[in-house]
Scaffold this motif. Structure first.
Motif, PDB file in Angstrom:
ATOM      1  N   ARG A  22       0.864  -1.460   0.025  1.00 24.35           N
ATOM      2  CA  ARG A  22       0.169  -0.132  -0.064  1.00 24.35           C
ATOM      3  C   ARG A  22       0.850   1.257   0.073  1.00 24.35           C
ATOM      4  O   ARG A  22       0.563   2.151  -0.812  1.00 24.35           O
ATOM      5  CB  ARG A  22      -1.038  -0.035   1.283  1.00 24.35           C
ATOM      6  N   VAL A  23       2.074   1.238   0.981  1.00 25.81           N
ATOM      7  CA  VAL A  23       2.726   2.401   0.884  1.00 25.81           C
ATOM      8  C   VAL A  23       3.534   2.575  -0.333  1.00 25.81           C
ATOM      9  O   VAL A  23       3.672   3.578  -0.790  1.00 25.81           O
ATOM     10  CB  VAL A  23       3.862   2.151   2.124  1.00 25.81           C
ATOM     11  N   LEU A  24       4.073   1.561  -1.049  1.00 32.75           N
ATOM     12  CA  LEU A  24       4.741   1.454  -2.474  1.00 32.75           C
ATOM     13  C   LEU A  24       3.934   1.899  -3.338  1.00 32.75           C
ATOM     14  O   LEU A  24       4.244   2.900  -4.240  1.00 32.75           O
ATOM     15  CB  LEU A  24       5.262   0.167  -2.918  1.00 32.75           C
ATOM     16  N   ALA A  25       2.520   1.592  -3.244  1.00 33.26           N
ATOM     17  CA  ALA A  25       1.517   2.111  -4.331  1.00 33.26           C
ATOM     18  C   ALA A  25       1.167   3.528  -4.056  1.00 33.26           C
ATOM     19  O   ALA A  25       0.938   4.227  -5.148  1.00 33.26           O
ATOM     20  CB  ALA A  25       0.159   1.320  -4.135  1.00 33.26           C
ATOM     21  N   TYR A  28       4.174   5.477  -5.409  1.00 32.97           N
ATOM     22  CA  TYR A  28       4.088   5.372  -7.005  1.00 32.97           C
ATOM     23  C   TYR A  28       3.173   6.200  -7.442  1.00 32.97           C
ATOM     24  O   TYR A  28       3.436   7.011  -8.561  1.00 32.97           O
ATOM     25  CB  TYR A  28       4.004   3.783  -7.212  1.00 32.97           C
ATOM     26  N   PHE A  29       2.116   6.465  -6.844  1.00 38.00           N
ATOM     27  CA  PHE A  29       0.941   7.207  -7.344  1.00 38.00           C
ATOM     28  C   PHE A  29       1.348   8.766  -7.224  1.00 38.00           C
ATOM     29  O   PHE A  29       1.228   9.354  -8.262  1.00 38.00           O
ATOM     30  CB  PHE A  29      -0.195   7.061  -6.508  1.00 38.00           C
ATOM     31  N   ILE A  30       1.900   9.090  -5.980  1.00 36.75           N
ATOM     32  CA  ILE A  30       2.279  10.448  -5.944  1.00 36.75           C
ATOM     33  C   ILE A  30       3.194  10.863  -6.875  1.00 36.75           C
ATOM     34  O   ILE A  30       3.082  11.935  -7.763  1.00 36.75           O
ATOM     35  CB  ILE A  30       2.735  10.744  -4.596  1.00 36.75           C
ATOM     36  N   PHE A  31       4.456  10.128  -7.088  1.00 31.80           N
ATOM     37  CA  PHE A  31       5.287  10.380  -7.971  1.00 31.80           C
ATOM     38  C   PHE A  31       4.993  10.450  -9.344  1.00 31.80           C
ATOM     39  O   PHE A  31       5.325  11.399 -10.192  1.00 31.80           O
ATOM     40  CB  PHE A  31       6.609   9.545  -7.746  1.00 31.80           C
ATOM     41  N   THR A  32       4.098   9.533  -9.892  1.00 31.34           N
ATOM     42  CA  THR A  32       3.919   9.433 -11.289  1.00 31.34           C
ATOM     43  C   THR A  32       2.856  10.463 -11.514  1.00 31.34           C
ATOM     44  O   THR A  32       2.787  11.075 -12.798  1.00 31.34           O
ATOM     45  CB  THR A  32       3.170   7.908 -11.518  1.00 31.34           C
ATOM     46  N   PHE A  58      -2.845   6.016 -12.094  1.00 29.10           N
ATOM     47  CA  PHE A  58      -4.368   5.793 -11.894  1.00 29.10           C
ATOM     48  C   PHE A  58      -4.139   4.030 -11.564  1.00 29.10           C
ATOM     49  O   PHE A  58      -5.138   3.758 -10.508  1.00 29.10           O
ATOM     50  CB  PHE A  58      -5.089   5.804 -13.186  1.00 29.10           C
ATOM     51  N   LEU A  59      -3.306   3.337 -12.110  1.00 31.04           N
ATOM     52  CA  LEU A  59      -3.293   1.892 -11.678  1.00 31.04           C
ATOM     53  C   LEU A  59      -2.921   1.911 -10.262  1.00 31.04           C
ATOM     54  O   LEU A  59      -3.360   0.894  -9.178  1.00 31.04           O
ATOM     55  CB  LEU A  59      -2.101   1.114 -12.543  1.00 31.04           C
ATOM     56  N   SER A  60      -1.960   2.696  -9.690  1.00 33.31           N
ATOM     57  CA  SER A  60      -1.595   2.599  -8.393  1.00 33.31           C
ATOM     58  C   SER A  60      -2.820   3.023  -7.337  1.00 33.31           C
ATOM     59  O   SER A  60      -2.922   2.368  -6.328  1.00 33.31           O
ATOM     60  CB  SER A  60      -0.521   3.678  -8.213  1.00 33.31           C
ATOM     61  N   LEU A  61      -3.628   3.899  -7.881  1.00 31.79           N
ATOM     62  CA  LEU A  61      -4.534   4.368  -7.197  1.00 31.79           C
ATOM     63  C   LEU A  61      -5.832   3.561  -6.913  1.00 31.79           C
ATOM     64  O   LEU A  61      -6.290   3.183  -5.770  1.00 31.79           O
ATOM     65  CB  LEU A  61      -5.444   5.755  -7.698  1.00 31.79           C
ATOM     66  N   THR A  62      -5.960   2.707  -8.056  1.00 29.68           N
ATOM     67  CA  THR A  62      -6.719   1.655  -8.067  1.00 29.68           C
ATOM     68  C   THR A  62      -6.161   0.510  -7.072  1.00 29.68           C
ATOM     69  O   THR A  62      -6.958  -0.303  -6.423  1.00 29.68           O
ATOM     70  CB  THR A  62      -6.866   0.906  -9.532  1.00 29.68           C
ATOM     71  N   ASN A  63      -5.026   0.122  -7.284  1.00 27.14           N
ATOM     72  CA  ASN A  63      -4.340  -0.766  -6.074  1.00 27.14           C
ATOM     73  C   ASN A  63      -4.763  -0.398  -4.765  1.00 27.14           C
ATOM     74  O   ASN A  63      -5.122  -1.368  -4.000  1.00 27.14           O
ATOM     75  CB  ASN A  63      -2.773  -0.993  -6.611  1.00 27.14           C
TER      76      ASN A  63
END
Length: 352
Positions: A22-25, A28-32, A58-63
């Motif tokens: 969750r933290v990585l996602a 990843y969401f913030i950076f991308t 978007f994929l990270s947010l979905t994750n």
């Protein structure tokens, strides 16, 4: 003997991994997202790179959303990070990213892949990534690459990335080895805490914990059988405590082999055994108790070429609600067991 907590560390590792995913996602969401929006701002138009970045965010947010609602397994959540990252890193290598600096980002890949997928699967994915990276960098006539790298830089990208894989793999190997050692020690301590050392079955603490765990899973009905070896004191007085111990082991093995996967058995104390049978009503419990009694009678213990007959007095009780107090059930089974003794021993109470 089954153990109560042999999956405790696995469960703890799973929860920790899920939290880190969750933290990585989120990271990843913030950076991308920031990089995608910034790329649009700098170029005043929507570019392919900005689309790739925003799609990854978007994929990270979905994750994150799926993980929060427990709708996705850790494995799928890991791949929802891995494959977009895989493709985005190759895209950055091929296009060069901003001012030909895109290749710098690929060095986070070994750490992420190995942590999310473990040593074996992680190395397979990294091997595929390294092969794809080499093809993109060295395919003739720049068919797949628009970035401008010198041959020396291409070679160094491959070498440094390979070194990063090696270092990350060594770390992950020792990390997994340490976890396995801790798991082994925990398993050993669990056995020592919950196992009767003489008979190699549960002790009192072990079976009570097992029953409590079963109740948490709402397993009903369930039953308890309390067994006592008839005239056990005579075995000790006549043949010595060593023979008495052999009798205890003999009975424990008969009970354990008879119930197999139907339940668990513990040495309750002295010459008493407590059997826990999940999903067992009165009839099933009585039939299992009868089978145990018959096997004990038909399997005398052989000592110094003498066959010693052993019998059991047995009492049982059944619970149909997880709210039923376990101490009350044990006392009830104990009362029936003493009724069996008063009835002449070598019998089961209540009868059906």
């Amino acid at each position: 003997m089954e153990t109560l907590d042999n999956s405790f560390l696995d469960h703890t590792k799973m929860l920790r991994k899920r939290s880190i995913i969750r933290v990585l996602a989120l990271i990843y969401f913030i950076f991308t997202f920031i990089m995608g929006v910034n790329h649009i701002y700098e170029h005043h138009t929507i570019t392919v790179l900005s689309i790739v970045l925003l799609f990854n965010s978007f994929l990270s947010l979905t994750n994150i959303s799926l993980l929060a609602n427990q709708k996705i397994s850790d494995q799928y959540a890991s791949y929802l990070i891995t494959f977009p990252l895989f493709l985005m890193m190759l895209y950055l290598i091929a296009t060069g990213g901003v001012d030909n600096t895109g290749f710098i980002w690929i060095f986070i890949v070994p750490i992420v892949f190995l942590y999310l997928h473990g040593l074996k699967s992680g190395l397979i994915l990294l091997g595929v990534f390294l092969f794809s990276l080499t093809v993109i960098l060295f395919i003739p006539e720049n068919i797949l690459i628009s970035a401008n790298y010198s041959t020396a830089l291409k070679i160094r990208i491959i070498l440094v990335f390979s070194l990063a894989i090696l270092l990350a793999s060594v770390y992950e190997y020792f990390n997994e080895m340490l976890f396995n050692q801790i798991q082994h020690m925990t398993h050993k301590l669990d056995r020592l805490a919950n196992e009767d050392q003489l008979t190699q079955i549960y002790n009192r603490r072990g079976i009570l914990n097992f029953i409590e765990l079963s109740k948490q899973h709402h397993i009903t009905p369930y039953s308890l059988i309390l067994c006592d070896i008839d005239y056990f004191k005579k075995f000790n007085d006549t043949y010595g405590h060593e023979i008495g111990d052999k009798v205890l082991i003999h009975i424990a093995n008969i009970i354990k082999n008879t119930i197999e996967n139907k339940g668990v058995v513990a040495r309750w104390g002295g010459e008493e055994f407590l059997i826990f049978l999940p999903k067992a009503d009165e009839i099933k419990t009585y039939l299992i108790a009868k089978e145990i009694r018959q096997k004990v009678i038909s399997t005398p213990i052989s000592i110094d070429n003498k066959e010693l007959k052993v019998t059991l007095s047995m009492g049982y009780t059944v619970a149909f609600s997880i709210k039923t107090d376990i101490d009350t059930l044990i006392k009830e089974a104990d009362r029936y067991m003493y009724e069996a003794k008063k009835a002449g021993r070598d019998c089961i109470k209540p009868t059906i």
